[in-house]
Design an enzyme around this catalytic site. Structure first.
Site, mmCIF file in Angstrom:
data_model
loop_
_atom_site.group_PDB
_atom_site.id
_atom_site.type_symbol
_atom_site.label_atom_id
_atom_site.label_comp_id
_atom_site.label_asym_id
_atom_site.label_seq_id
_atom_site.Cartn_x
_atom_site.Cartn_y
_atom_site.Cartn_z
ATOM 1 N N HIS A 48 -43.880 -63.528 -7.693
ATOM 2 C CA HIS A 48 -43.398 -64.919 -7.663
ATOM 3 C C HIS A 48 -43.211 -65.477 -9.074
ATOM 4 O O HIS A 48 -42.499 -66.453 -9.259
ATOM 5 C CB HIS A 48 -44.328 -65.801 -6.815
ATOM 6 C CG HIS A 48 -45.600 -66.222 -7.494
ATOM 7 N ND1 HIS A 48 -46.801 -65.536 -7.317
ATOM 8 C CD2 HIS A 48 -45.867 -67.249 -8.338
ATOM 9 C CE1 HIS A 48 -47.735 -66.137 -8.027
ATOM 10 N NE2 HIS A 48 -47.193 -67.187 -8.658
ATOM 11 N N ASP A 104 -46.934 -59.749 -3.183
ATOM 12 C CA ASP A 104 -46.648 -60.498 -4.416
ATOM 13 C C ASP A 104 -47.024 -59.632 -5.628
ATOM 14 O O ASP A 104 -48.077 -59.791 -6.232
ATOM 15 C CB ASP A 104 -47.461 -61.801 -4.393
ATOM 16 C CG ASP A 104 -47.055 -62.745 -5.525
ATOM 17 O OD1 ASP A 104 -45.998 -62.484 -6.145
ATOM 18 O OD2 ASP A 104 -47.781 -63.717 -5.768
ATOM 19 N N SER A 217 -50.850 -67.283 -12.692
ATOM 20 C CA SER A 217 -50.245 -66.314 -11.783
ATOM 21 C C SER A 217 -49.878 -65.025 -12.495
ATOM 22 O O SER A 217 -49.381 -65.048 -13.623
ATOM 23 C CB SER A 217 -48.978 -66.900 -11.160
ATOM 24 O OG SER A 217 -49.328 -67.872 -10.212
#
Lengths: 272, 430
Positions: A48, A104, A217
């Site tokens: 992502h 992911d 992230s």
């Protein structure tokens, strides 16, 4: 990183800052995440982080020209001392689901190899015999990042502002792996939209206070292998609930890397 | 004036037969039939004046002046003879007959009535003379005969003897065996065989005849019938014949022609020889220092080859080129095609560098020759050797740096993962 501590230079030599500047968008989109150096050419991160920001469900990577990787970085305000690299190839997992964040995971191939040193070193991947097991419940792991250290600001603020709620210095926090069933029920009790799949695991504290947050992230959730004393990337910072980072009974959700060893091996072999 | 009779059959009788023949008759008949026939003559009637030894009247049968029979009288007595049932067969295809009566006849004599027929000659059974008989097969027919030969033979133009075609035998190997056709059986008649041995210049051909040697000869004249002639360059050997083997003939030439002639008679066993070729000899080459030459023999001759190689750890150096082996050949002029190069100790040269690695030689002078060694190491602690091996490489006999585990392959220095130089705070399982 919520509730973390300043890292010392060289604590996380595999930590990469992934800067994305999407010039094709008006106004320009800018964001950042983290990654983990796997070798002199490959960086592991979350899909992502590299997905072009669209409202639809398509998964298209951002243009590789818009991505810059910083390695050996400690203070984000001092990128001059870091090793920066442009990207030769972006590989998002083909089954990445932008709604559920299932799968992911992504790989970046650097245009030029990096030389290892005290501040730039790769992290290990789990062994194949750990593949099925994944991280054990209650095991403590470390995760680092330059993400929000206060839950009350936006990503835009983090990129543009010099607010102290964004840490310039790499932060890290110790988090325990949470029982999968507990995390799964915790999210499903709040909404049916959440699905903690077998490709994910959760980490954090019931009482909150320590967590990963926006901007972290793609960073590696590392656990030390007791037999080799090496740090292994067992997870990648992926997502969390809409509540503030570090809230009570809100666990961070991480991509379970051990589920993707074959995929990683295949991609690295294919594009090396 | 003789009466010519050329028919295949005919009648000959006395004048006025069956009336009495006149006095003073002197009549001749020349009977002739085609070749391949004889003349059979017999009398149906005979009545001539009798006289001692047929002095008065008689019938005389001759062939080319030779008297076959003289007949007279009416019956056989001691001194005179009538033909009776006797049949006269001419040896050839002609026969002469004469009738003579003297000036007086004491009684009336009716004379004679004779008949002749041509009779076929069976030449196949009659021609026992080797000079005339068919060599292999004989076939008789009325009026003649013909000869034929066994398979593989050709009837000679004499229509009698059987020859073979053997004029085109070429030998190009360095050794070989040559013999007369059908050896050890008698060789064919009327044949001219040519055997050629053609080798490269530089070889000299040696002929070695076997003990068994039998070529028709003559006690006084040198090889008038059958003979062997050998031409070798400008030299000639022979003619050879008789029953004594010529033994060994060193021709001194690389090109030899053996001509074997047989006439139309004789039954002789023939001959057989083996030939070898020897070449000019080259000097025995000396092996290079730290090297060897194979094979080692006492004498090296034209076309012989030797392989030059070096002992382990050494390599041949020929015109700046390093080679493992060199093959040289003895040439026709008695020299070697190449000189013997020296052996030089193998040099593996500087080992390839490893990215993020180091080379440490085990010798003071960083020797790179055969048997010397070095170690690879990586830039620790950030790189490690992959695969993890005994990192010593030794210069091998093939000019390659060799490792016990990887052979000539190289390891690589790969980044060490998961071991930060600065230790992270430890974690304890909760």
């Amino acid at each position: 990183i919520i509730g973390g501590r300043n890292a010392e230079p060289g604590f996380f030599p595999w930590q990469a800052l992934v800067m994305v500047e999407d010039m094709s968008r008006v106004p320009e989109d800018k964001w950042f995440g983290s990654g983990a150096l796997l070798s002199d050419s490959w960086v592991l991160t979350a899909a992502h982080v590299l997905r072009s920001q669209r409202r639809d469900n398509t998964v298209i990577p951002v243009s590789k020209e818009h991505v810059t990787i910083y390695l050996g970085l400690h203070d984000v305000t001092n990128k001059m001392d870091a090793t920066n690299r442009t990207v030769e190839r972006i590989i998002l997992h083909e089954d990445f689901d932008p709604k559920s964040y299932n799968n992911d995971i992504a790989l970046l191939k650097l245009k030029d190899k990096v030389t290892m040193g005290p501040y730039v070193m790769p992290v290990c991947l789990p062994h194949f015999h750990h593949e099925l097991a994944g991280p054990q419940t209650n095991t403590l792991g470390l995760v680092a990042g330059w993400g929000l250290s206060s839950p009350n600001i936006t990503m835009e603020d983090a990129v543009s502002s010099s607010s102290r709620t964004v840490s310039d210095i790499l932060q890290y926090v110790k988090l325990p792996v949470v029982l999968h069933a507990e995390c799964k029920s915790s999210y499903s009790s709040r909404s049916q939209n959440y699905n903690v799949t077998d490709n994910m695991f959760c980490a954090g504290y019931y009482e909150g206070g320590k967590d990963t947050c926006l901007g972290d992230s793609g960073g590696a959730f590392i656990i030390q292998d007791p037999s080799t004393q090496r740090w292994v990337a067992q997870g990648l910072v992926s997502w969390g609930g809409p509540e503030e980072c570090g809230s009570k009974q809100v666990y961070g959700v991480y991509t379970k890397v051990s589920n993707y060893l074959d995929w990683l091996g295949d991609k690295v072999e294919e594009f090396s | 004036d003789a009466i010519l009779l050329t028919g295949m059959f005919g009648e000959i009788h006395s004048p006025n037969f069956p009336e009495s023949y006149p006095s003073d008759s002197d009549i001749f008949w020349n009977v002739s039939v085609p070749n391949g026939f004889r003349i059979k003559l017999y009398f149906m009637h005979f009545d001539l004046e009798s006289s001692y030894l047929c002095e008065y009247d008689y019938v005389k049968v001759e062939v080319e002046g030779q008297v076959l029979a003289t007949f007279c009288g009416r019956e056989d007595t001691d001194t005179e003879q009538t033909p009776g049932q006797q049949q006269i067969l001419s040896p050839g295809n002609t026969l002469n007959m004469a009738f003579k009566s003297d000036f007086s006849n004491e009684e009336r004599f009716t004379g004679f009535d004779a008949h002749y027929t041509a009779v076929d000659v069976d030449e196949c059974t009659e021609k026992n003379d080797e000079e005339l008989a068919c060599d292999h097969y004989c076939h008789n027919y009325i009026g003649g005969y013909y000869c034929s030969c066994r398979f593989g033979y050709i009837l000679h133009s004499d229509n009698r003897t059987c020859k073979v075609e053997c004029s085109d035998n070429l030998f190009i190997e360095r050794t070989g065996i040559i013999s007369s056709p059908d050896f050890p059986n008698p060789y064919p008649k009327s044949s001219d065989c040519l055997f050629r041995i053609e080798l490269e210049e530089g070889f000299a051909i040696v002929l070695e005849f076997e003990e068994s040697f039998d070529v028709e000869d003559h006690p006084e004249v040198s090889c008038p019938y059958d003979y062997l002639k050998i031409k070798a360059g400008r030299r000639e050997f022979g003619p050879l014949c008789g029953d004594r083997s010529p033994g060994q003939i060193e021709t001194g030439s690389n090109s030899v022609q053996i001509l074997f002639h047989s006439d139309n008679s004789g039954e002789n066993g023939g001959w057989k020889l083996s030939y070898t070729a020897t070449g000019n000899s080259c000097p025995v080459p000396l092996p290079p220092s730290n090297g060897k030459i194979e094979p080692v023999i006492d004498k090296y001759t034209f076309k012989d080859q030797v392989l030059i190689s070096c002992n382990t750890g050494y390599i041949l150096l020929k015109e700046e080129l390093e080679i493992e082996f060199l093959q040289i050949a003895c040439q026709r002029d008695g020299t070697w095609s190449n000189s013997v190069p020296p052996c030089k100790i193998v040099d593996c040269r500087s080992p390839p560098e490893l990215e993020h690695g180091f080379v440490t030689f085990h010798t003071r002078n960083n020797l790179t020759t055969y048997g010397s060694s070095f170690e690879y190491s990586c830039q620790e602690p950030y790189y490690q050797m992959v695969p993890s091996i005994n990192n010593t490489y030794t210069c091998g006999e093939r000019s390659l740096w060799m490792n016990e585990e990887l052979g000539a392959k190289l390891p690589s220095c790969q980044p060490v993962c998961g071991k930060p130089a600065r230790s992270l705070p430890g974690v304890i399982k909760r």
